[in-house]
Structures are given as C-alpha cells and as structure tokens.
Design an enzyme around this catalytic site. Structure first.
Site, short mmCIF file in Angstrom:
data_model
loop_
_atom_site.label_atom_id
_atom_site.label_comp_id
_atom_site.label_asym_id
_atom_site.label_seq_id
_atom_site.Cartn_x
_atom_site.Cartn_y
_atom_site.Cartn_z
N GLY A 1 0.79 -1.23 0.00
CA GLY A 1 0.00 0.00 0.00
C GLY A 1 0.82 1.27 0.00
O GLY A 1 0.40 2.30 0.53
N GLY B 1 1.53 2.83 -2.70
CA GLY B 1 1.18 3.62 -3.89
C GLY B 1 1.88 3.17 -5.16
O GLY B 1 2.35 4.01 -5.93
N ALA C 1 0.46 4.72 -8.68
CA ALA C 1 0.84 6.11 -8.95
C ALA C 1 2.33 6.22 -9.22
O ALA C 1 2.77 6.96 -10.11
CB ALA C 1 0.46 7.00 -7.77
N ASP D 1 -1.21 10.67 -4.31
CA ASP D 1 -0.13 9.70 -4.48
C ASP D 1 0.75 10.06 -5.69
O ASP D 1 1.96 9.86 -5.68
CB ASP D 1 -0.70 8.27 -4.60
CG ASP D 1 -1.95 8.19 -5.46
OD1 ASP D 1 -2.34 9.20 -6.07
OD2 ASP D 1 -2.55 7.10 -5.54
#
Ligand code: PMV
Length: 323
Positions: free
Chosen positions: A108, A110, A113, A155
């Site tokens: 998690g 990101g 992105a 992000d």
C-alpha cells in the site's frame, strides 16, 4: 539503444484521507521504498512489458492492439500511460518497459501512482520532450482517473515531488512543507485495502447523510491545517493528538477495521504520541508518531497485535533519473 531508468518514491498519507477527495487538503509524505521503471525503444511495433513485482514476467502487445480491452490488472497503468503518451508523441516505434519494486506492491505504498509517474517521466525523457512538473502531474493524474475512476491524485504528487506535501484535490495546491524528521513507526495489517471501493463507500455515505459527512470533512480539514503549521515546528505531542483526532473521524466514516483499531490501541498504550490509519482504510498501513525512546516498545506492540513493522523513512526524494 538509449535506455532510461527512473525511480520514484512510495507514499504514506499523514492526515486528511477521504476528505481530500472532496476539494479538501491532505498531508502526504513520500517514503524511501522506491519503484523503478526502465524504458527503451524497439524497432518492432510492439510493447514488451516485464513487471515481475506484479506477477507479470513477460507481456507483449502490438502497437495496433494498444488500448484494447482485457489488459492484465498489473499493467493497466503502464498501458494507459503509453496510450496517452502516443496520442501526442511517439514515432511508430515500439517500447520495452521494465518495472521493479524495492518492496512488495501489496504494502500500500502507492505502486500504481509511482509506476505511472516513473513511466511518464521516462517516456518524456526518452523522446526528449520537455514537460514541466505541473504538466507531468496533470498527465499522470489523468491516467490514474482513467484507470481507477476515483482519486485525489495525492499519491501522484508524492511520487513526483517527494518530501512532505500539503496537497489539495487534483493538485489545486501542492506545497512542500519543511519537515526535518518524522519520528514514526509504520505498521502493516497484512490486509490489502481496496481503495476505489472504500472511496465509493464514503461517497454513498455522503449521499445518504450529507450534513454529517460534510461536518466530518470540515473537522478533518481543521486538523490538516493545524498539522501543516505544526509539522515544520516539530511539535510532536500536538501532532500526536491531531492524529488521534483524525483517526476518530475516520472511524466515524466507517473506514477503520478491527485490525487497524487494535494496532492503533496497542501503539498508544506502548507510548505512542498518536496513531491513525494511513490511506483508504480497511487494511494496509497505520502510522504512529513516537518518541525515539518508545520506538522499540511501540514496534513490539504492533507485532504482538499481528502487524508487520515496515522499515521506511519518510520525506524521500521525488522522481529522479537514475542514469
Ligand atoms: O489507499 P491509498 O493509500 O491509496 O489512499 C487513499 C486515500 C484516499 O483519500 C481515500 C483516496 C485518494 O485518492 O485521496
């Protein structure tokens, strides 16, 4: 042939998740767990993608087939970046793209992105096309919205600019905060958060109870704005309190979970100044603001509660060309 290698940092949300989807600010920190993207041109009119971090060893598609349906989940962002880039640029040549994670994308931090920003930057570099940071942000945010449908773009900003950012939806404001150090412990729940589903769940709640949810967003915005002032001053005790308050509002929004609650509770008991979930909720990570002396005991408590302590440094450098 010319090869471009780019790396981007991951991110952790510090304050303001969910409300940032609704034209409100948040504070996000880039983390030193980096993603790498390597691109080069190919003679053949095809793209080849190697993305072992998302379980994709080898993927090949002719340029003509790009933008079609049935794209494997792991490379939706990659293909969307290439398509959008080729709408304006490109010279009919193919591409070989390789992505590498310094850590598992389940955490998690990101990855979508970060890969989007890394590849967009690398392609502009490879084709020698000048683009400003803001234009690159807009390019990447458009890709994210196209693939994911929802999201504030925080992000994307973290991957692009790095550091600690005060960020308003869609990049309406992106302000780098001067933060010296962030004494934090990060705990991973072991559960992958489903961000689009949680964002839609909050949207539904807002539709049903607009007054209540708007009030929560307003309270969170107060917290974010206070944190923006306190972070550069290093006022950890006050910031810890703000984290606890932010967590209460997130709980009220229904996005916390039993695992997150437990890890947050034991962190405070073990001496943390403040703790909250980080990101969409439902799983992924929680963060604890903690004095150096209590760091060990907080980390231990998180592990005993079933979490995994992540070794990350906050405030990492944004996207950069590696060669
Ligand atoms: O789940 P994450 O770490 O990608 O964070 C999502 C944060 C939200 O505010 C819920 C959504 C967004 O795009 O800002």
């Amino acid at each position: 042939m010319k090869k471009i290698r780019v790396s981007t940092p991951g991110k952790l949300m510090l304050f303001g998740e969910h409300s940032v989807v609704y034209n409100k600010p948040c504070i996000v920190a880039a983390v030193d767990q980096r993603f790498e993207v390597i691109v080069e041109k190919l003679e053949k009119q095809e793209i080849i993608v190697e993305a072992p971090g998302v379980g994709l060893k080898f993927y090949r598609r002719s340029l003509k087939e790009l933008g079609g349906k049935r794209v494997p989940k792991g490379i939706r962002f990659v293909e969307a970046v290439v398509c959008q880039f080729f709408e304006k640029h490109g010279d009919g040549q193919g591409l070989r793209i390789e992505t590498r994670n310094h850590f598992d994308s389940k955490y998690g931090f990101g990855s979508s992105a970060a890969v989007t920003v890394g590849l967009a930057k690398a392609l502009h570099e490879l084709f020698e096309i000048k683009i400003s940071e803001k234009e690159l942000f807009d390019f990447c945010y458009k890709v994210v919205l196209k693939v994911q449908g929802v999201g504030s773009g925080f992000d994307v900003a973290a991957a692009l600019f790095g550091g600690v950012l005060y960020f308003v939806t869609g990049g309406k404001r992106i302000l780098k905060l001067k933060v010296n150090k962030l004494p934090m412990v990060v705990g991973y729940t072991g559960i992958k958060a489903d961000t689009p589903t949680l964002v839609r769940q909050v949207a539904e709640l807002k539709r049903q109870h607009p007054k209540k949810i708007n009030k929560i967003f307003k309270e969170i915005t107060f917290i974010v704005d206070k944190a923006k002032k306190l972070l550069p001053q290093g006022k950890w005790k006050e910031l810890g309190k703000l984290m606890n308050e932010n967590q209460e509002w997130l709980h009220e929004l229904g996005v916390s979970s039993v695992e997150l609650d437990k890890m947050i509770e034991v962190s405070i008991e073990a001496g943390g100044e403040g703790a909250k979930l980080s990101g969409a909720g439902g799983g992924d990570n929680m963060i604890v603001l903690v004095d150096k002396r209590e760091k060990e005991s907080v980390a231990k408590a998180i592990e005993v509660a079933g979490g995994e302590v992540m070794k990350v440094k906050l405030g990492a450098e944004g996207v950069r060309i590696e060669q």
